[in-house]
Structure formats: C-alpha cells, structure tokens
Design an enzyme around this catalytic site. Structure first.
Site, PDB file in Angstrom:
ATOM      1  N   ASP A  64       0.823  -1.215   0.000  1.00 55.28           N
ATOM      2  CA  ASP A  64       0.000   0.000   0.000  1.00 55.28           C
ATOM      3  C   ASP A  64       0.860   1.269   0.000  1.00 55.28           C
ATOM      4  O   ASP A  64       0.406   2.332   0.436  1.00 55.28           O
ATOM      5  CB  ASP A  64      -0.940   0.014   1.205  1.00 55.28           C
ATOM      6  N   SER A  65       2.067   1.177  -0.500  1.00 58.49           N
ATOM      7  CA  SER A  65       2.958   2.343  -0.567  1.00 58.49           C
ATOM      8  C   SER A  65       2.686   3.123  -1.848  1.00 58.49           C
ATOM      9  O   SER A  65       3.558   3.281  -2.703  1.00 58.49           O
ATOM     10  CB  SER A  65       4.419   1.907  -0.501  1.00 58.49           C
TER      11      SER A  65
END
Length: 365
Positions: free
Chosen positions: A243-244
């Site tokens: 989820d970066s």
C-alpha cells in the site's frame, strides 16, 4: 460589540448565486428525493476522497451509525472517541450496542481547539487487520533502524482497544512556544493526479507511476532527493508493503520554497494479511509481483529514472541485508510497548526476511 457564533447568512451571501441556481434546478425538475444531484455529489465525493463509492444519507448521525454497522461494531465492543464533540457521536456508538471510550478524559491525549494544530495522529486497531498497530509500529521503527527517516510512533491502550500514536513530523514550535504547521503535499498532488489515481493500475484510468514520481522529485525538490525516494521504494518492497502508493510519499515545503522528502509513514507488512492485495502499487519495470523482481528489473528502473544501474542494484542488496538483520533487533522495542501481541511480529519477521533473501538472491543471479 456582539459577534455571532456562526453567521450562516454571510456564508450564503458569498455563495448566493450558485446556491440559488441549484435550488431552482431542483424545483424545476421536481425530484426532491434521490434526484440527480445526489448521484452528482456522490460521484464528486468518491473522486475527491479516492474511494470506490460514496453514499449520500439524510444526516451525519445516520452516516456515523452506518459506518459503525459496516465495520461490524456490535454489543460488547468498545469504540474510541472524544467527549469534545456533538452528543450524537457517543449516542450513535450506544445505539450500535457498543460502549464509547473517551480517550482524552483525565489523560494527556486531547483534541486541539480553536485552530490549534494537532501534534499527533491516533490510529486505533482494526479487526480486519489483526495486529495492525504492532505491525505499523514495527515497520516505522525498522525504517529508522535501517537509516531511513520515518515518523515516530508508540503504542497505547484505551479500554480494550490498542492504538498507534504517531507524532506529526509536519509540526514545529516557534520561538514563542507556539505549535506551527509545515506545508506538506503528497506525490499524488504534486504529479497532478486525483486521490483515486494513487495506484498505477487505477480503477479510473492510468494512475501515478514511479517514473512520474521520480521526475517530479527531481524537478520540484532536487535531483539528489531521488536517492532518498529510491531507498523508500526499495524498503517498501522488502517489508512487503503493498500500500505504498503515491499518497503515502510526501514532500515537506518550508520557508522560501525549500523542499525535502518527508519521513516515511503508513508503513505496514501486508504479507500477513491474505485478504489484502499483495501487488505492488507501482510497477517496477512492468512487474507488479515483487517476487518476480530480478537484477534486470532494477537496472531497467534505474535507466528509466536516470540513476546508476550498478549503484541501484547495490543499494537493493544493502537494504535487503539491513532489513533482515534489523528485524530481530527492533522486535524487542515493540514487545516493550505492550503485552499480549500473539504471533503477529514473528509472522511479520518471517515474511520480511523471506522477501529480503529472495530479492537479494535474484539481484545476484
């Protein structure tokens, strides 16, 4: 002199033309319930927030209750909230069958008022992502242990709930002792994209790519900060953070227009959650599966963003070694914050070290 607490008339006068036009449009078509304006505002809110959907309801109290129901809050649960709010907040928690837990009564946690900047962000645990508080605390501490700048955080308990208390890095204290804000913009904003386009493979079309972000940092911050960003990208691959995305990288803008990469935040190992998509948020040389990344892909990324291929591959290997070794050193710090964590940290360390070994081996192959 009398000053009104809230002057709705002044607000209306400022927007009178637009408000009157929309009211007359509703009167003209006669659809007072579920008219086209509802779908319009839902679509705009979804695009603005980056959500897949937005649902209009009759009032804020119903919105709170629906949110609690969607999260599965039920009798016997506790919900962290603040007493400095309208009574409907606690009332809605009660109506859902749960018990409100006020975190800023007789404690040091409080809600800033009158425009005072907040100094911390409180992130409660969630049943959907078991151990999320320990997970994020561990990843932030791990980044610091590997020489990367990351937000400072600690773990607290309120009732039966754990929470992560993150110190805001976009605040400073002026010579008079007043807390001030630092301007911050994430890489979704800086690349000119909507929040819904924070992933490269966006549901609304082409999203933000790594090349876009590297180019933006080079143009608007400095070419040297690309190396800081490269470290962040590599680190997120190694800790299995899927989820970066572009909103989880930011730039701090200081006085006179000076700018630098903000510390890392919102770090989490996704590998321990099988229900979470494990794909990379931005592709690396066209690859969205981290286990497929080989030396050739890192070299291709380096060429695409104008960095040395040999230095990039070497940095991947260095960080893989650092992350793998630092895991065992950082774990006791998290154990010391709170007891009863189960096996979450053991599982996180297992997946991270496995990822580091694989990435390093495929860089050498």
């Amino acid at each position: 002199m009398s000053i009104q607490f809230i002057d709705l008339k002044a607000q209306y006068q400022h927007l009178k033309a637009d408000i009157d036009a929309r009211i007359h449009a509703v009167l003209d078509h006669g659809q007072y319930i579920m008219g086209p304006e509802v779908k319009e505002v839902e679509a705009q809110l979804a695009a603005y927030t980056g959500a897949k959907h937005a649902i209009g309801v009759c009032d804020g109290t119903k919105a709170l209750l629906i949110a609690l129901m969607a999260l599965g809050v039920k009798a016997g649960d506790e919900v962290i909230t603040t007493p400095f709010t309208f009574f409907a907040t606690a009332g809605t928690i009660h109506n859902a069958g749960a018990t409100p837990v006020f975190v800023d009564v007789d404690s040091r946690i409080s809600i800033p008022v009158d425009g005072t900047p907040s100094t911390h962000i409180l992130k409660p645990d969630t049943k959907r992502l078991a151990g999320s508080v320990e997970n994020e605390a561990f990843c932030l501490a791990l980044a610091s242990a590997c020489g990367l700048k990351a937000a400072e955080a600690t773990i607290g308990v309120a009732g039966k709930r754990r929470y992560l208390l993150v110190r805001r890095y976009d605040r400073f204290t002026d010579p008079q002792g007043e807390i001030r804000r630092l301007h911050q913009e994430d890489l979704c904003q800086l690349t000119g994209h909507f929040a819904s386009q924070k992933y490269e493979r966006s549901s609304t079309g082409s999203g933000v790519t790594l090349k876009m972000m590297f180019n933006t940092i080079s143009d608007l911050v400095s070419p040297g900060e690309r190396l800081t960003f490269l470290d962040a990208v590599i680190f997120n691959v190694l800790i299995c953070n899927s989820d970066s995305h572009a909103k989880n990288y930011s730039i701090l803008i200081g006085a006179g227009g000076s700018a630098k990469m903000a510390p890392l935040y919102d770090l989490m190992c996704a590998a321990v959650y099988r229900q979470v998509d494990q794909s990379l948020p931005q592709g690396i040389a066209g690859r969205f599966n981290a286990t497929e990344l080989r030396r050739a892909h890192w070299l291709a990324l380096a060429e695409e963003i104008g960095l040395s291929g040999a230095s990039t591959v070497r940095r991947v290997e260095e960080l893989a070694t650092s992350v793998s070794f630092a895991c065992r050193d950082v774990a006791p710090q998290i154990h010391g914050m709170v007891v009863g964590q189960g096996r979450v940290l053991e599982n996180i360390i297992h997946y991270m070290q496995k990822r580091c070994r694989r990435i390093a081996a495929q860089c050498r192959a």
